[in-house]
Design an enzyme around this catalytic site. Sequence first.
Site, PDB file in Angstrom:
ATOM      1  N   TYR A  63       0.829  -1.207   0.000  1.00  0.00           N
ATOM      2  CA  TYR A  63       0.000   0.000   0.000  1.00  0.00           C
ATOM      3  C   TYR A  63       0.865   1.261   0.000  1.00  0.00           C
ATOM      4  O   TYR A  63       1.553   1.551   0.994  1.00  0.00           O
ATOM      5  CB  TYR A  63      -0.959   0.029   1.197  1.00  0.00           C
ATOM      6  CG  TYR A  63      -1.932  -1.131   1.239  1.00  0.00           C
ATOM      7  CD1 TYR A  63      -2.368  -1.745   0.067  1.00  0.00           C
ATOM      8  CD2 TYR A  63      -2.418  -1.628   2.442  1.00  0.00           C
ATOM      9  CE1 TYR A  63      -3.257  -2.815   0.097  1.00  0.00           C
ATOM     10  CE2 TYR A  63      -3.309  -2.693   2.481  1.00  0.00           C
ATOM     11  CZ  TYR A  63      -3.717  -3.280   1.298  1.00  0.00           C
ATOM     12  OH  TYR A  63      -4.591  -4.336   1.329  1.00  0.00           O
ATOM     13  N   HIS A 128      -0.221 -11.948   0.638  1.00  0.00           N
ATOM     14  CA  HIS A 128      -1.051 -10.936  -0.020  1.00  0.00           C
ATOM     15  C   HIS A 128      -1.393 -11.281  -1.475  1.00  0.00           C
ATOM     16  O   HIS A 128      -0.514 -11.328  -2.329  1.00  0.00           O
ATOM     17  CB  HIS A 128      -0.291  -9.598   0.033  1.00  0.00           C
ATOM     18  CG  HIS A 128      -1.130  -8.394  -0.269  1.00  0.00           C
ATOM     19  ND1 HIS A 128      -0.658  -7.121  -0.123  1.00  0.00           N
ATOM     20  CD2 HIS A 128      -2.424  -8.260  -0.683  1.00  0.00           C
ATOM     21  CE1 HIS A 128      -1.603  -6.257  -0.456  1.00  0.00           C
ATOM     22  NE2 HIS A 128      -2.683  -6.925  -0.802  1.00  0.00           N
TER      23      HIS A 128
HETATM   24  P1  NAD Z   1     -13.618  -0.046   0.966  1.00  0.00           P
HETATM   25  O1  NAD Z   1     -14.723  -0.817   0.356  1.00  0.00           O
HETATM   26  O2  NAD Z   1     -13.475  -0.092   2.432  1.00  0.00           O
HETATM   27  O3  NAD Z   1     -13.748   1.447   0.429  1.00  0.00           O
HETATM   28  C1  NAD Z   1     -12.830   2.428   0.762  1.00  0.00           C
HETATM   29  C2  NAD Z   1     -13.292   3.759   0.171  1.00  0.00           C
HETATM   30  O4  NAD Z   1     -14.508   4.137   0.809  1.00  0.00           O
HETATM   31  C3  NAD Z   1     -12.308   4.892   0.417  1.00  0.00           C
HETATM   32  O5  NAD Z   1     -12.378   5.794  -0.670  1.00  0.00           O
HETATM   33  C4  NAD Z   1     -12.870   5.554   1.663  1.00  0.00           C
HETATM   34  O6  NAD Z   1     -12.470   6.900   1.755  1.00  0.00           O
HETATM   35  C5  NAD Z   1     -14.342   5.425   1.415  1.00  0.00           C
HETATM   36  N1  NAD Z   1     -15.151   5.472   2.650  1.00  0.00           N
HETATM   37  C6  NAD Z   1     -14.916   4.851   3.836  1.00  0.00           C
HETATM   38  N2  NAD Z   1     -15.875   5.164   4.729  1.00  0.00           N
HETATM   39  C7  NAD Z   1     -16.740   5.993   4.087  1.00  0.00           C
HETATM   40  C8  NAD Z   1     -17.930   6.652   4.479  1.00  0.00           C
HETATM   41  N3  NAD Z   1     -18.425   6.532   5.707  1.00  0.00           N
HETATM   42  N4  NAD Z   1     -18.560   7.435   3.567  1.00  0.00           N
HETATM   43  C9  NAD Z   1     -18.077   7.567   2.308  1.00  0.00           C
HETATM   44  N5  NAD Z   1     -16.950   6.974   1.876  1.00  0.00           N
HETATM   45  C10 NAD Z   1     -16.289   6.192   2.760  1.00  0.00           C
HETATM   46  O7  NAD Z   1     -12.268  -0.554   0.247  1.00  0.00           O
HETATM   47  P2  NAD Z   1     -10.771  -0.792   0.706  1.00  0.00           P
HETATM   48  O8  NAD Z   1     -10.185   0.367   1.402  1.00  0.00           O
HETATM   49  O9  NAD Z   1     -10.090  -1.325  -0.499  1.00  0.00           O
HETATM   50  O10 NAD Z   1     -10.860  -2.013   1.717  1.00  0.00           O
HETATM   51  C11 NAD Z   1     -10.709  -1.872   3.096  1.00  0.00           C
HETATM   52  C12 NAD Z   1      -9.391  -2.411   3.593  1.00  0.00           C
HETATM   53  O11 NAD Z   1      -9.359  -3.834   3.463  1.00  0.00           O
HETATM   54  C13 NAD Z   1      -8.136  -1.921   2.845  1.00  0.00           C
HETATM   55  O12 NAD Z   1      -7.741  -0.642   3.297  1.00  0.00           O
HETATM   56  C14 NAD Z   1      -7.167  -3.020   3.184  1.00  0.00           C
HETATM   57  O13 NAD Z   1      -6.670  -2.838   4.499  1.00  0.00           O
HETATM   58  C15 NAD Z   1      -8.058  -4.265   3.157  1.00  0.00           C
HETATM   59  N6  NAD Z   1      -8.044  -4.931   1.824  1.00  0.00           N
HETATM   60  C16 NAD Z   1      -7.209  -5.983   1.629  1.00  0.00           C
HETATM   61  C17 NAD Z   1      -7.158  -6.602   0.399  1.00  0.00           C
HETATM   62  C18 NAD Z   1      -6.230  -7.756   0.196  1.00  0.00           C
HETATM   63  O14 NAD Z   1      -5.594  -8.201   1.125  1.00  0.00           O
HETATM   64  N7  NAD Z   1      -6.092  -8.271  -1.003  1.00  0.00           N
HETATM   65  C19 NAD Z   1      -7.956  -6.164  -0.664  1.00  0.00           C
HETATM   66  C20 NAD Z   1      -8.826  -5.112  -0.436  1.00  0.00           C
HETATM   67  C21 NAD Z   1      -8.867  -4.509   0.819  1.00  0.00           C
END
Ligand code: NAD
Length: 323
Positions: A63, A128
């Site tokens: 990240y 990952h």
């Molecule tokens: P997400 O679905 O959580 O969406 C994140 C987006 O939504 C960002 O733009 C954020 O600013 C916005 N957001 C969050 N809360 C909000 C709200 N209350 N109102 C409006 N917008 C809002 O997607 P993500 O960040 O990709 O997934 C969450 C976490 O999961 C990642 O940060 C990561 O730590 C993990 N993740 C891991 C993998 C993997 O291991 N392959 C893949 C995807 C995500």
Amino acid sequence: MMSTEVKLERRELGNTGLNVSCVGFGASPLGNAFGVVSEEEAIASVREALNLGINYFDTSPYYGGTLSEKVLGNALKVIGVPRNEFILSTKCGRYVEGFDFSAERVTRSIDESLARLKLDYVDILHCHDIEFGSLDQIVNETIPALQKLKEAGKIRFVGITGLPLGIFNYVLDRVPPGSVDVILSYCHYSINDSTLEHLLPYLKSKGVGIINASPLSMGLLTENGPPEWHPASPGLKSACQAAAAHCKEKGKNISKLALQYSLSNKEISSVLVGMNSARQVKENVAAALELTSVGKDEGAIGEIQTILEPVKNETWPSGRIYP
Ligand code: NAD
């Protein structure tokens, strides 16, 4: 330092003995995955999360090309939260330079991550996005290397992450029981795609903890919409945009409804949401507390499901082709 006024639900994570907050802090935004986040805002977000009862944080060296780990580690240090009051996962095998799940690389990787995070150990080390590597290497080389890191006290538990759900069966059917403690699935337990649900009985039978990431489908289920790099098809993007506009017109917030949808399945221990501001942390914790006290807005979720019906469970290719 911790507030006792607000109680966010904690759930057991498989057989690990860890109790994770049902809303987890996804730290990919701290690596600027969804736009630039200042150091001050990052610290404020992490502080707000801890104050409101979030105890689980997830990051990766991938990240922001290690930025997320550095910023999160620094925030935790500045805030001065005792080490036993938070649970942290980072990852190995995926880097901005590419994928490398070799024993040598993942063994070096944890030392690099610990230095950036300013920690002596992490609670969970995930491999990952394993669909980009050889799953047989994950089974025969990577997971055994991570057992050694467990013995060395650098990690407490081992996880695997990725998009295609078949990767989890492939690995869990082949590794010794107890060598993979946790799985992290993403974009498969959201209003538009709930296919993880079918895998839950199998995962429970294997005794692994279940983490569901990206309840907002990496920005699809937000009023602002997804970032440029989002891999969804134009059809899926426009259907989600229509659903967001519909909610707004009705005075509802699609992100709140989407998070509540994901949180309502208690077989999932933590729902990881990417948060880039203290305001988003507040909103997301409030959504979880409202779910506990009032319940889901079934009517509004039903309306979103109707709009998304033509694209239901549509996903995108990721990595090598696996069953
Ligand atoms: P997400 O679905 O959580 O969406 C994140 C987006 O939504 C960002 O733009 C954020 O600013 C916005 N957001 C969050 N809360 C909000 C709200 N209350 N109102 C409006 N917008 C809002 O997607 P993500 O960040 O990709 O997934 C969450 C976490 O999961 C990642 O940060 C990561 O730590 C993990 N993740 C891991 C993998 C993997 O291991 N392959 C893949 C995807 C995500």
